[in-house]
Structure formats: C-alpha cells, structure tokens
Design a protein around this motif. Structure first.
Motif, PDB file in Angstrom:
ATOM      1  N   ILE A 115      -6.113   4.585   9.290  1.00 48.52           N
ATOM      2  CA  ILE A 115      -5.148   4.439  10.494  1.00 48.52           C
ATOM      3  C   ILE A 115      -5.412   5.514  11.427  1.00 48.52           C
ATOM      4  N   MET A 129       0.873  -1.249  -0.067  1.00 46.92           N
ATOM      5  CA  MET A 129      -0.269  -0.160   0.025  1.00 46.92           C
ATOM      6  C   MET A 129       0.750   1.279   0.153  1.00 46.92           C
ATOM      7  N   PRO A 130       1.358   1.625  -0.963  1.00 46.58           N
ATOM      8  CA  PRO A 130       2.284   2.727  -1.083  1.00 46.58           C
ATOM      9  C   PRO A 130       1.667   4.121  -0.851  1.00 46.58           C
ATOM     10  N   ALA A 131       2.165   4.619   0.414  1.00 45.77           N
ATOM     11  CA  ALA A 131       1.508   5.876   0.783  1.00 45.77           C
ATOM     12  C   ALA A 131       2.311   6.833   1.264  1.00 45.77           C
ATOM     13  N   ARG A 132       1.928   8.208   1.335  1.00 42.53           N
ATOM     14  CA  ARG A 132       2.986   8.960   1.480  1.00 42.53           C
ATOM     15  C   ARG A 132       3.143   8.717   3.158  1.00 42.53           C
ATOM     16  N   THR A 133       2.043   8.564   3.841  1.00 44.46           N
ATOM     17  CA  THR A 133       2.384   8.394   5.355  1.00 44.46           C
ATOM     18  C   THR A 133       2.268   6.711   5.415  1.00 44.46           C
ATOM     19  N   ILE A 170      -5.752   5.148   3.307  1.00 47.51           N
ATOM     20  CA  ILE A 170      -4.937   4.454   4.237  1.00 47.51           C
ATOM     21  C   ILE A 170      -4.721   5.248   5.434  1.00 47.51           C
ATOM     22  N   GLN A 171      -4.325   6.339   5.301  1.00 52.91           N
ATOM     23  CA  GLN A 171      -4.006   7.389   6.124  1.00 52.91           C
ATOM     24  C   GLN A 171      -5.477   7.609   7.031  1.00 52.91           C
ATOM     25  N   TYR A 185      -5.870   9.821   0.420  1.00 49.02           N
ATOM     26  CA  TYR A 185      -5.161   8.965   1.058  1.00 49.02           C
ATOM     27  C   TYR A 185      -5.962   8.379   2.046  1.00 49.02           C
TER      28      TYR A 185
END
Lengths: 333, 267, 275
Positions: free
Chosen positions: C36, B178-182, C32-33, C30
């Motif tokens: 999370i 899951m490439p993500a910046r965070t 996933i962010q 984003y």
C-alpha cells in the motif's frame, strides 16, 4: 435449548518464516496451513442447565462459544440455539441471548454505567417498566447502586465485570454465554459473581454456559461439564461422576517424628496395597485404591504401629482430574 | 420496512445522545476539531493559491473555479467523516483486536452499529469551513443560485457523500480478508486528492480510474461543472446518481461478504 | 577507570542496534502495509505532477523552475519523504496513554536514544525495500531528471540523513507533548500539515510570498525537504551548500536537546502517574 451436531470450524493460518530473510520472502509469498479449531463437536443442553465448558488455551472452547453466539460461521455442522440457527438469523437470535466476554467490555468506556444500560434497553427493546424492575433487582443482588453513575473507565475490574453481567441480563435472555467471566478478579469478586450466577440460573431458569480456567468455580457452580481438547470433546457428563471415577485413588499424608525406611513402611502389613512416597523429610504419602481399602483402616493400622505427629486425607481435586485427562487425551470411565 | 427504518432512526438518536454526553465531558475537543479542519483546508488552499500566483490558470481553469471544485470535494468528505469515521478503526480495533464480536452479539445491523459507535461531531466545523469556501468561490464566479443550481448542489453533495461511503466501506471491508493493523483507507484518502481538481488535467489512465474505478470524479468535478455552466460535461454529470447507487451497492455487498468471512481474534 | 575503545562503544550501543533491528523486522512483517505504501507514494507524486503539468500548459519557467524541474522536485521529494518519515510521535503518544511506557522505563536503555534507533530502523527498511520500487516506478512514469552531479547526489544523501534526524527530533518532541493534551490527533495532524507546507514539499519555498520565506527560514522544517531537494537539483551553490548542511546539523542538535529536556520533565510526570 442448545443442539450442536458435528460442528467443525477450520481456520487458515499462515506460517511466518524466521529471520530477516524469511520475513523478506513472506512479503511476496506466504505458506498457509489449515488449522482445525473445532473438529466435530456434538452435544445438547436443555433449558435451565448450567454447564461448564472446560479446555486449555487453544482447545477450541472460545471458537465454540463464538459459533454458538453467531459471531463465527461454522465450516460445517449444525448449531441450533433456542430454535434459531445463530449465524443465519443473527439479529433476531441475539435478542434471546446474553454474552459476557471476560476480557472485553460490552459497555461504553466514557459514559456512566447507567447511560450504557439505558442505551442497551433501546437496543434490545426492553419495556421501560420491566427494565427498571430488573435493574433494581440486580442492583440489590450485586450492590451496584454507587457504581451506576460513574464512568466505566473509573471502575475496577471486578466492578466492571458485575456491570457487564447486568448488561447481558437486562433483556432477560434465554441463554447466557460467559467466556471467562472471572479472569483477573480477586477472590471476593469471584464469589459475588458465582453466587449471582447460581441465583439467576435458579430463579429465572436461564440456561448458562460458562467457560473458565478456574476449575474451582466450575466445581461450585456446574453439575455438568464438557471438556474439550484439541477441538474434540473428551468428556461430557456429570461432574460428580467424573470425580468419582477419577478419585478412586485417595491419599493419606502422615508426618512422623523420625525418618522411616521404605522397608519399615512396607512391613506395616498392607501386602503391597499401599504405595508409600516420601514427600519431605518426615512427611510421607500413602496412596491406595478406595475400592480395596478405606482411609480409616490405613490410619488405624499406621497409628497402632508408629508415632504419628500429624496427618491429613487428600481428596483428588478437580484440577488433578482435568490435568490427568489432558495428559491421557481421553476419558475411560 | 418502515418499522425497520423507524427503529434504526430511533437507535441512531439514542447513540447520538450518548455520544454527545461523552463529548461534553471532553471539553475542548470540538475546538481542536475546528482547529484541525481550518488548518487543513487553510494550508491546502494557501498552497494552491501560491501555485497559481504566477500563472492564474490551471489548464484554463480559474483559481476560483478550482476553489469551487475543492469545496464540493471537501464538504461531502466531512459529512462522510461525521458519520463514518469508525471505518478507520475497523481493521485494527474491530477485526484484529476482535471488538467486532461485540457488534455481532447485538440485535442491530453491525454496519450501522459500527458507524454509530463513533460520530465525529467535530467534523461539522469542517463542513462549515467547506461552505465558506464554496460561498466565496461562487460569489467570485457570480453563480446565480436558481432552482436548477440548488438542486444540482444538494444532489451533488448527497451523491458525493454516498459515493465516499460506498467506496470507503468497500475498501475498509477488505480488512476482513487481510487483517492488518493499518488498513488501506489512507491510500483511498490520498486518492480523494484527485477529485479536488478538474478531471481534464489528468491523462487518460488517471481519468479512467477516477471516473469508473474509484469514482471520485463524480463527487466534485461533474456536479461542479454543471453549476459553473460547463455543459460539455453534462453527459457524465447526469450519471452521478447512478454512480452513487452503484458505489453504495458495491460497498454494502463487499461488507456483507466480509462479515461472513470474519474470523474472530483470539482462539 | 573505564576502558575507552571501539569495542566499549560497540557494546554500549549494541542494545540500540537491537531496537533498530526489531523495528526493521516489524516493518517487514506488515506486507500489506508495504505494498500500500508504494502505491501511496505514486498517487501523491501523480496528483502533484498533473497539477504542475496543468499549470505549465503555457510552457516556460515559473519562479525559475521548469516543468521537469518541478516533476523531479516532487518525485524526489516524496521518495526522500519515504526515507525520513516515521510515526514515532503516534507510537510515543500511544505508549504513554496505554501505559506501555512503563515497560520501556524498566529497561536499562536511554528512552530517547532507543526511540531514535527505532526510527532509524524504520528508515533502514524503507531505504532497502521501499525506495527502489518507488524510485524505478517514478523514473519510468514521470519525466524526472538525474541529479546534476555525483557530488550533488552525495550532498543530497548527506542532507536527507540529517533531515531524518531533524524529523526524528520533531516527532520525539511532539509525541511527548501530546502527553499534556487530550486529543493527540488535534496536535499531530496539524503538525504534519505544517511540516508538509513549511518543508516546501507541496510548493517550493521560493514560490511563496516573502513574509512566508522569512518565517520559514526561522523554522527547522525547510531543512527537511526544500534544502535537500535543491541540493539534488543543483540549485544551491557548493559554497553555500556547506553552510546549509551546517545549519541542518545545528537543528539536529537543538531538537535533540529540546527533546531531552522535555523528556526529563515528562518523566517526573509519568512517575507520579504511576505509568
């Protein structure tokens, strides 16, 4: 040296839906689609060759290079470089290759260039004496002397690229991969790098694979080119042959002292074998098939009939050839 | 085998030497790091101290015992921090921006390279601060540092560091899928807080998580309980080396799978 | 003569609404962010809840707070943190270091207002998508009690909005300050710790020794968490509530002005560096 057979790499991409509503749905469910970046590429390159790998953005050339260097694992197909399967024996394999990414430096940002080189010497286990010898050699060719003691971040793009090139060659790799090494460099910088590459290829017999958007460079360096588009190879062969078969159409441009009508030009007696086109006021282009007519014939005939102020013969540039190949999507020789 | 270890050690020193040269040119960073560590631990302990001011026990744990557990949680975290900080950049810099390419074209284990490319010397000050807290608490608790306790402490610190490294590597490697910046690492960082306090203050669910899923309880509480003489936790404490081994194994396995999954950025 | 009408103001501020909208959309991108983030908040609340629960094993009140008071204090504290939190400081520092700020400077908008708009966009996102699940989860898992009255709830929201502006002011200022330093982390990390401590998010301000309480009343931080939370719990008298809100507003103005002055100073420096 390099053998690639039916190489395929597919990626999963997801579609982003538009607008706030779309983005909201994307939070919970995404649509994926499979994208074929490289679909069934085969070629062979022998030791000591210098091959240009050409393709538009997104054509699949970087993906191919990344599979050749062991960064990416192919979805299917066979890759073999210098007797290794790159992704399987990666660590052993990488001792045999050098890689330069035009947009990314290999060196450490904050330390003097020479320190980076010394570290790389240990990474690649290069003998100290050989290392110094090679470095001295490269120093002279690329005149790096003053640059070596400066932190990388203070160098210009061209200087940095020269250092990166040296870094990739310190361990005397059998194969050198260059992914857009001259991107963003000025003319002088490009010439320096070009000359250096030609020299290395000749003296050390390093196999070099070069991708670039700058076709001028390919033309001056590579005998052989591979053209890729949409993940497939369109052409693989000698550059000269490619040019030959595409530049059968030649053009002569004339500048006359007054406007000419189409009729006037057609009545010059070429029996419709020359196509005339008006480029600007007073400037006309005559295009013809080289197999039937020669430029000399046309020029002498036109000059006998009309007053010509200026004229030039236009050779088909490699760029036109490539553009044409992309437009047509195939190469018919 | 031994040749491999020797070579990696040699490389490690070479990277470290380079890194120190950079650090020296960035004057003041070390001081800033120390300042960060002291302010972090100082503020947290000040808050705990304030909490316990009215009621000097936390579920019958004394303040000094809490501090002792806290120190045993903090020291491995900073040892981990010195060597493994680059995991934080894995997702953004290396995977999303494609810097990982660079690691893959070199003849060294990429995980080792990742760690070697960023060594946070400044975190050493955090380790020192951690030991100060530890000594203060052990003095107040009148802990006698016999052979058993020293062994327990060194084993605990070592296992704790390995557990952190394993768990953080595993979770950090999820960035390959899951490439993500965070990345998810800040979440994990928050979970560390659970390990700062005695395990028995939590309910069954949280206790299960920090013992068997994200085993941060084994970093601090179980080794600490043995040093402080709470032998009712011995059965769990004895598992610590095993848990550390599992964490390392899982971490490296997930990493290896992730590397195979890596889709280089760009085209 | 310039026409002064609602339409005029609407036009004048519409580019800033765009920034707000884009920030909102970026947050959405984003995912996933997002997930999370929700988990993060629950972890924070859980850790503190269990500590306080252990602290209250003897029962009774501590410093006039009961256990449910404390549970509510922490849960609502972290939920409101999700509303005022933003990473403007990091964003600004990044932009300065990478030279991206030059792109913002060539646009016909006010840099400071633009950044406030960005922060508001992030908060709007959290208000709509982040807060509801965290709120529901917290109320299910922990013994949280509802606001002492509708009126208190209203005051709480008003006050939280002002905390957002205070937080924006601090972050804008600190983001610019980091231009002058080598290590951004070295400044911003302790800053976040200080805010957490002095805002009363970890431990209520009135648990601390007197000297600390005196210091904290001279700083803007306690108006970020402690004051809104006490409005929610109904621990501040209505007559005092207005003056508390007024002080909050005052801090908003002071921090905006400080940010503006620093910005004008920095701008010269940035121009010299060539962006």
């Amino acid at each position: 040296m390099i053998k690639v057979e039916k190489l395929i790499k597919t990626f999963h991409n997801y579609k982003r839906r538009e607008g706030i509503k779309g983005a909201f749905f994307d939070l919970f469910q995404r649509e994926y689609k499979e994208v074929c970046a490289v679909c069934g590429v085969s070629f062979q390159i022998s030791a000591g060759e210098l091959v240009g790998y050409i393709g538009a953005n997104g054509a699949g050339k970087s993906t191919t290079i990344k599979m050749l260097t062991g960064i990416l694992i192919p979805t299917s197909g066979l890759v073999c470089v210098a007797g290794y399967v790159p992704y399987k024996q990666r660590i052993e394999y990488t001792k045999n290759i050098g890689v330069v990414f035009g947009q990314r430096t290999q060196l450490w940002w904050d330390i003097a260039v020479i320190e980076s080189f010394r570290l790389l010497r240990k990474v690649y286990e290069v003998d100290k004496k050989i290392f110094e010898e090679r470095l001295n050699n490269f120093n002279e060719m690329l005149d790096l002397k003053d640059l070596l003691y400066i932190p990388l971040r203070k160098l210009s793009l061209g200087q940095r690229m020269r250092c990166d090139l040296v870094a990739s060659l310190l361990h005397n790799p059998k194969v050198l991969f260059l992914d857009e090494p001259t991107i963003g460099l000025d003319v002088e910088g490009r010439v320096k790098i070009r000359e250096f590459l030609a020299h290395i290829n000749k003296t050390e017999e390093t196999t070099i694979i070069l991708t670039t958007h700058n076709l001028d460079e390919i033309e001056k360096l590579c005998k052989r080119v591979i053209i890729i588009d949409k993940g497939r190879i369109l052409y693989d062969g000698l550059l000269s042959q490619l040019k030959e078969s595409f530049s059968c159409g030649k053009r002569v441009i004339f500048v006359f002292d007054e406007e000419k009508t189409r009729e006037e030009l057609n009545n010059l007696g070429f029996n419709g074998q020359v196509g005339w086109k008006k480029l600007e006021p007073l400037r006309y282009e005559a295009s013809f098939d080289r197999k039937i007519l020669s430029a000399a014939e046309i020029i002498s005939k036109v000059m006998a009939e009309l007053y010509v102020k200026d004229m030039s013969i236009e050779e088909t540039a490699i760029e036109d050839v490539v553009r044409k190949i992309y437009r047509e999507g195939n190469v018919n020789l | 085998m031994f040749k491999g270890i020797y070579r990696n050690l040699e490389l490690f020193t070479a990277y470290l030497a380079q890194f120190l040269k950079v650090r020296m040119s960035f004057k003041g960073d070390f001081l800033i790091g120390t300042f960060v560590s002291i302010s972090y631990h100082g503020i947290t302990l000040f808050a705990i101290d304030t909490m316990l001011r009215g009621y000097p026990t936390l579920n019958e744990w004394k303040k000094e015992e809490i501090f002792f557990i806290y120190a045993l949680c903090a020291i491995p975290l900073d040892i981990f921090g010195v060597f493994f900080t680059n995991l934080y950049n894995l997702s953004r810099t290396y995977i999303v921006e494609g810097e990982f390419d660079r690691l893959l074209v070199r003849p060294i284990n990429p995980l080792l390279q990742l760690f070697m490319e960023r060594i946070s010397i400044e975190k050493i000050s955090g380790i020192v601060v951690g030991f100060v807290i530890l000594l203060y608490a052990s003095e107040k608790l009148e802990i006698i540092w016999g052979f058993g306790n020293v062994l327990c402490l060194t084993g605990g610190l070592l296992c704790g560091t390995i557990i952190y490294a394993g768990v953080f590597t595993a979770i950090g490697s999820l960035g390959f899928w899951m490439p993500a910046r965070t990345s998810m690492l800040p979440t994990l960082w928050n979970l560390v807080a659970f390990g700062r306090y005695p395990v028995d203050i939590y309910n069954g669910f949280v206790r299960f998580i920090i013992c068997f899923v994200i085993p941060f309880g084994f970093v601090s509480f179980f080794p600490a309980s043995q040093i402080m003489g709470y032998y009712e936790f011995r059965n769990m404490a004895i598992l610590t080396p095993f848990v550390a081994f599992c964490a390392a194994f899982v971490g490296y396995s997930v990493w290896t799978m992730g590397v195979r999954k890596y889709e280089s950025a760009g085209n | 003569m310039q026409e002064i009408s609602p339409m005029f103001y609407f036009k004048k501020f519409s580019p800033y609404f765009e920034y707000l909208r884009v920030a909102f959309l970026t947050m959405l991108a984003y995912r996933i962010q997002y997930f999370i983030g929700v988990i993060n908040y629950l972890i924070h609340v859980a850790v503190y809840y269990f500590i306080y629960k252990a602290l209250y094993t003897g029962g009774g009140n501590i410093n006039n707070y009961s256990l449910t008071d404390m549970a509510t204090y922490i849960a609502i504290g972290w939920i409101s943190k999700s509303l005022y939190l933003n990473y403007l400081d990091h964003d600004i520092a990044d932009e300065v270091k990478s030279g991206k700020m030059a792109i913002d400077l060539i646009k016909p908008v006010d840099y400071q207002v633009m950044n406030y708009a960005r922060g508001l966009g992030q908060s709007a996102f959290r208000l709509l998508f982040f807060m509801p699940p965290v709120l529901v989860a917290t109320f299910v898992v922990f013994p949280v009690h509802p606001p002492s009255s509708i009126y208190n709830l209203f005051l709480f929201f008003l006050s939280t909005f002002l905390s957002l502006l205070i937080y924006l002011g601090i972050n804008f200022f600190m983001g610019l300050i980091s231009i002058y330093t080598i290590s951004i982390e070295g400044i911003l990390y302790p800053k976040n710790m200080m805010i957490e401590l002095f805002s009363g998010l970890m431990v209520p301000i009135d648990w601390f020794p007197l000297w600390f309480q005196h210091v904290s009343s001279l700083l803007p931080f306690k108006y970020i968490a402690f004051v809104p939370l006490n409005l929610y719990l109904g621990r501040i008298d209505v007559s005092v509530a207005y003056s508390a809100l007024l002080v909050q507003l005052l801090w908003v103005i002071i921090l905006f002005a400080a940010g503006r002055i620093l910005w004008l100073m920095c701008r010269k420096k940035i121009v010299i560096h060539g962006g």
